[in-house]
Design a protein around this motif. Structure first.
Motif, short mmCIF file in Angstrom:
data_model
loop_
_atom_site.label_atom_id
_atom_site.label_comp_id
_atom_site.label_asym_id
_atom_site.label_seq_id
_atom_site.Cartn_x
_atom_site.Cartn_y
_atom_site.Cartn_z
N ASN A 178 0.84 -1.20 0.00
CA ASN A 178 0.00 0.00 0.00
C ASN A 178 0.88 1.25 0.00
N PRO A 179 0.33 2.37 -0.46
CA PRO A 179 1.09 3.61 -0.39
C PRO A 179 1.16 4.12 1.05
N VAL A 180 2.27 4.77 1.42
CA VAL A 180 2.35 5.46 2.70
C VAL A 180 1.59 6.78 2.55
N GLY A 181 0.64 7.01 3.45
CA GLY A 181 -0.16 8.23 3.36
C GLY A 181 -1.56 8.01 3.90
N PRO A 182 -2.54 8.73 3.39
CA PRO A 182 -3.91 8.60 3.88
C PRO A 182 -4.37 7.15 3.88
N ARG A 183 -4.94 6.73 4.99
CA ARG A 183 -5.34 5.34 5.15
C ARG A 183 -6.53 5.01 4.24
N ASP A 184 -6.31 4.09 3.32
CA ASP A 184 -7.33 3.71 2.35
C ASP A 184 -7.24 2.21 2.12
N ARG A 185 -8.06 1.46 2.85
CA ARG A 185 -7.97 0.00 2.77
C ARG A 185 -8.31 -0.52 1.38
N ALA A 186 -9.08 0.25 0.62
CA ALA A 186 -9.42 -0.18 -0.73
C ALA A 186 -8.19 -0.20 -1.63
N ALA A 187 -7.15 0.54 -1.24
CA ALA A 187 -5.93 0.60 -2.05
C ALA A 187 -4.91 -0.46 -1.66
N TRP A 188 -5.19 -1.23 -0.61
CA TRP A 188 -4.24 -2.25 -0.19
C TRP A 188 -4.22 -3.40 -1.20
N ARG A 189 -3.05 -3.92 -1.48
CA ARG A 189 -2.88 -5.06 -2.37
C ARG A 189 -2.00 -6.09 -1.68
N ILE A 190 -2.53 -6.64 -0.60
CA ILE A 190 -1.74 -7.57 0.21
C ILE A 190 -1.39 -8.83 -0.56
N GLY A 191 -2.36 -9.35 -1.32
CA GLY A 191 -2.07 -10.55 -2.11
C GLY A 191 -0.96 -10.33 -3.12
#
Length: 216
Positions: A178-191
């Motif tokens: 994920n990008p460092v910055g505003p918390r946006d769980r929709a932008a996470w790409r853990i897989g």
């Protein structure tokens, strides 16, 4: 000598199905638990007369944009405690400026270079934080204090402190989720990040299994 890997267990275990001298340890979340877990493993190995030759802290983390995009791999040339210090009227002071402690460990330069060449990873500082960055203002402040930073995570400095206490070299590898910055769980790409970590460790096997000592 064996290598201890403090890591996202499944990703690295898949890269080393037969272990090959690599022990995978789920160290837990945060610098304190990571340090305690690493210290326990190092001490136990030393007492058995089979000390580790290298400690690797690996997992996923946030990436500073645009230098470390989501899905990329970062290898630390500096493992930095970004929030270990004191807030003052003039801004943040790291413990080194307060006259004690350290906030930075440097992995062996030759090893960092080889890992980057083999995996295609970017090299730069990886920041260890106890609180994940969730605003643009904090991300900007961290980059201002640490202009070479590519990623932030929560365990590397704890692992590095434990390794340094026993004179064992350390390496930190992070796949960006994920990008460092505003918390946006929709932008996470853990897989995607775990897949990148698995692929990276698959390429690293010859390096980590070589048993060579590295400059400290």
């Amino acid at each position: 000598m064996a290598t201890a890997v403090s890591v996202e267990r499944d990703a690295v275990a898949r890269a080393f199905p037969d272990h090959g001298g690599v022990e995978v340890i789920a160290a837990g979340v945060g610098p304190a638990l990571a340090a305690a877990s690493t210290a326990s493993a190092l001490t136990a190995a030393a007492l058995k007369g089979a000390p580790y030759g290298l400690v690797v802290s690996a997992g996923i983390g946030g990436g500073f944009q645009p230098e470390a995009p989501v899905g990329s791999l970062v290898v630390a040339d500096g493992i930095v405690a970004a929030d270990l210090g004191a807030e003052t009227a003039d801004g943040f002071l790291p413990v080194t400026e307060l006259g004690f402690g350290t906030v930075r460990h440097e992995p062996p330069a030759d090893l960092v270079r080889r890992v980057a060449e083999i995996t295609g990873a970017r090299t730069g500082a990886v920041l260890t934080v106890s609180t994940v960055t969730g605003t643009a203002a904090r991300a900007a402040a961290l980059r201002e204090r640490h202009p070479t930073a590519l990623a932030e995570a929560m365990e590397g400095f704890g692992v590095a402190e434990a390794a340094a206490a026993q004179g064992v070299p350390v390496l930190e590898i992070r796949a960006i989720s994920n990008p460092v910055g505003p918390r946006d769980r929709a932008a996470w790409r853990i897989g995607d990040a775990l897949a990148a970590l698995t692929e990276g460790f698959g390429k690293l096997a010859p390096v980590l299994e070589s048993g060579n000592r590295h400059d400290r």
